[in-house]
Design an enzyme around this catalytic site. Structure first.
Site: not given
Ligand code: NOJ
Length: 749
Positions: A283-284
């Site tokens: 994820d980011w």
């Protein structure tokens, strides 16, 4: 284009060579694997590292030219222009040494230009067919815009309506989430993801993110292994089995180890146990955030943890720039990098990007927002709305009635689309105001009452009351603006925001039939509000076609058919409250609950029977999981079992006759629950094991059969997956809180 031709010829040659080998010892060789390994053999170390990079797109293709031509980027996210997508693909294909196409990823969560209901709404339809169909349309619209990969479905299981991201889930149940998640994967990818109009899916967030403490986004999670396996991992296993091409590692710290560097979940379970050969993206910046979590001290350490755990592609942050240093220090082997590169290239081949990296720019005008797409969105929205209450058959309304339409969600084209809408344009939203006007014409008395859900000004109340006074019936549309749910938008108070309840109270004083429609991104704590309405329809955020879907139901062209995919609590203090909770050693009989005002003054250690309950809320939710009404009535016949015993390799059939005993054609979602009475680990009081959606005409009956095998009863007991011999109860019922059980035994022979 020359480079592209060369790639096609090479692919064809490989195909011919492999084709001629079919009957030789290489019979089992996968042609894609051959291509992947051949390509890896040609790559420099820098080119391999480039494949692991996912960069947030901004600016013009020209800005990225150098990096792309040098093979330093494997994927972009947030690029949504077909012309730009074609141009960046052209640069990598024609100007980089090996011409490896890009993955272009985007959050296409519940539709692209045509916006479907939020996933929690879609889950209320309990319809894998609708979920698959919606995602097929989303994929077609997105792919016409140059996107070849979505970060969906989100299949985190959550029990916490405070969590803003509950809107993105399929609710609280691992079985329902598994069925719907797998259907969504199929919708995005089809059976062949290289077909035009298909894109790669991404099962996220692996794993346990839905248990963020206190429903506060990004918060810590503690999940014992048995709970992890029996609940949170199940939808991911189903997605892997459905062929989901990619997984996303999550933000949360799971039992002390951030999930983007978690060797146990990512390597031991996903790769070693499940043999997953897809690709994992972080994820980011979640690789880098391991430092913030206090788990790794440097970006180099963070990179080591994640690459070893098996995160192939790094989204947004650049810790993997430290991989050469790790290699030099002997901390990782190049084989590990090759494995991640292979996982990424495999997806690119499966998507057919090497054969066709480009998108026909004229396609989007043909496939987006078509009448067919909009009709489908209307159908899905209709199927996602749940009728919670309908006293004195207030609904459906007569099309000739004088109706007062009031409330902040009546004409909220942006808010009706819900969270995670990057590409839906509010200009395309059909609002309830438009649809009510279409149906009622002059019989509609409209007054907004409150401008938006948090509006605290009573300036519009007088007009709303005046509109109500000259009408036969009031329809009040309340809820949450789209920005109050979704990522980072967690709420500690889950009531209707602002002074919407006050508006409701004032309208209730008029003693007119009152229909409350709630459009929200979470199950709100609306116990007190519901008391003031005659009928309540929970519409979630229904998307582009909110208006037509709503009038379809309100005026009785269709009967509501949605059922709750999540328990509705009476208030935030009851959280977590989910139907498959444990019995405890001191369960409360819901018939014999005693409340706070029953406690005598100066009472000693009285404690009202020493059972597990809240002295204010008792032990029942506002509405149980699986609950939902319609315009007709259904009668459930007695449940019959084919045998009193289920054996290891046998099957048990449970049948029940369902009859439509009312006057309206309607659909019913029939649910199968089981309780394992004793286990080597205590077992939930009920578990959903199957469901069927059936449509019956008035007076019509249908015999429904469910088949149960030992596998359906399996659970993880802390050491192994097994089905334990012993007694079970079984229900076929309209929701998780209804029906009479029948019993059977599982004999392990
Ligand atoms: C963060 C979110 O957690 C994830 O769901 C999303 O896909 C990525 N950002 C990319 O936007």
């Amino acid at each position: 284009m020359m480079k592209m031709m060369k790639m096609v010829i090479v692919s064809l040659l490989i195909g011919i060579v492999l084709g001629s080998c079919t009957n030789t010892s290489q019979k089992t060789t996968d042609p894609i694997e051959e291509k992947v390994q051949t390509l890896i053999g040609q790559m420099t170390f820098e080119e391999k590292l480039g494949q692991l990079v996912q960069t947030n797109y901004h600016g013009e293709p020209e800005d990225w030219k150098e990096q792309l031509a040098e093979g330093k980027i494997g994927s972009f996210l947030n690029l949504s222009s077909v012309e730009y997508a074609n141009e960046v693909q052209r640069i990598v294909v024609e100007e980089s040494r090996l011409g490896i196409p890009l993955l272009v990823g985007r959050d296409v969560i519940h539709g692209f230009n045509t916006v479907f209901p939020i996933p929690l709404g879609m889950a209320s339809s309990w319809s894998p067919e609708l979920a698959e169909g919606a995602m097929k349309i989303a994929a077609r619209e997105a792919s016409a815009n140059g996107i070849n990969w979505t970060f969906a479905p989100m299949i985190d299981v959550s029990w916490d309506p405070r969590w803003g991201r509950i809107a993105e889930t399929c609710g609280e149940d691992p079985y329902l989430t598994s069925v719907l998640g797998a259907a969504m994967v199929k919708g995005y990818q089809g059976t062949d993801p290289s077909e035009e109009g298909r894109i790669a899916a991404c099962a996220k967030h692996f794993v346990g993110y839905g248990m963020s403490e206190a429903g506060r986004d990004y918060n810590t999670t503690y999940i014992p292994e048995a709970l992890l396996r029996n609940v949170h991992l199940r939808p991911f296993k189903a997605a892997a089995d459905a062929g989901c091409l990619t997984f996303m590692s999550a933000f949360n710290d799971l039992n002390g180890v951030p999930t983007s560097g978690n060797y146990f979940t990512l390597r031991t379970i996903l790769r070693d146990e499940w043999k997953y050969d897809g690709m994992v993206v972080s994820d980011w910046a979640s690789i880098q955030q391991q430092i913030v979590h206090g788990y790794t001290e440097t970006e180099t350490d963070a990179a080591e943890k994640s690459i070893k755990a098996g995160v192939d592609m790094e989204m947004a942050s650049r810790c993997y720039d430290n991989l050469p240093a790790l290699l030099e220090a002997g901390k990782i082997d190049v084989a590990l990098i090759n494995e991640s590169v292979a996982n990424i290239l495999r997806i690119k081949f499966k998507l057919g990007l090497f054969n066709n990296p480009y998108t026909d720019v004229t396609l989007k005008d043909k496939v987006i927002l078509t009448d067919e797409n909009l009709d489908y969105a209307r159908k899905v929205a209709r199927g996602s709305m749940v009728l919670l209450k309908n006293e004195k058959q207030t609904l459906p309304l007569n099309k000739t009635s004088k109706v007062a339409l009031i409330g902040p969600m009546t004409n909220a084209p942006h808010d009706q689309m819900g969270t995670w809408v990057f590409d839906g344009d509010e200009k395309n939203s059909i609002t309830p105001l438009t649809s009510f006007t279409d149906v009622l014409g002059k019989n509609l008395n409209y007054a907004i009452g409150l401008e938006y859900s948090r509006d605290k000004s009573k300036a519009g109340f007088a007009k709303a009351i005046a509109a109500a006074k000259k009408s036969d019936v009031i329809v009040l549309l309340v809820g949450e603006e789209s920005g109050l749910s979704g990522e980072a938008n967690s709420r500690a108070i889950i009531d209707l925001p602002g002074i919407q309840s006050e508006l409701l109270r004032e309208l209730n004083q008029l003693n007119k039939p009152l229909v409350l429609v709630v459009m929200a991104g979470r199950p709100l704590g609306i116990g007190a509000d519901i008391e003031l309405a005659d009928a309540v329809l929970y519409a979630w955020h229904p998307g582009t076609m909110a208006g037509p879907a709503l009038t379809d139901l309100i005026f009785g062209d269709y009967s509501p058919s949605g059922k709750l995919p999540i328990t509705f609590v009476k208030g935030a203090g009851q959280i977590p409250f989910y139907y498959y909770r444990k019995n405890t050693g001191k369960p409360t009989d819901p018939e014999r609950m005693t409340y706070i005002d029953d406690i005598p003054r100066n009472s000693k250690q009285l404690s009202l029977g020493f059972t597990s309950m809240h002295i204010d809320y008792g032990i029942t939710p506002l509405y149980p999981f699986g609950y939902g009404m319609t315009y007709t009535t259904f009668e459930y016949g007695d449940v019959k079992l084919s045998s009193k015993e289920l054996t290891k390799n046998g099957e048990l059939k449970a049948t029940c006759t369902l009859t439509n005993t009312g006057n309206t054609k309607a659909e019913e979602i029939v649910q199968l629950y089981v309780r394992d009475l004793f286990g080597s680990l205590t077992r939930p009081i009920k578990e959903l094991k199957g469901f069927q959606k059936v449509e019956l005409a008035p007076g019509e009956s249908k015999e429904l059969t469910f088949t149960i095998t030992a596998k359906d009863l399996e659970f993880y007991n802390g050491e192994e997956y097994l089905t334990e011999a012993g007694d079970f109860n079984l229900w076929i019922a309209k929701d998780s809180d209804s029906g009479e059980f029948v019993s059977f035994a599982f004999v392990n022979e």
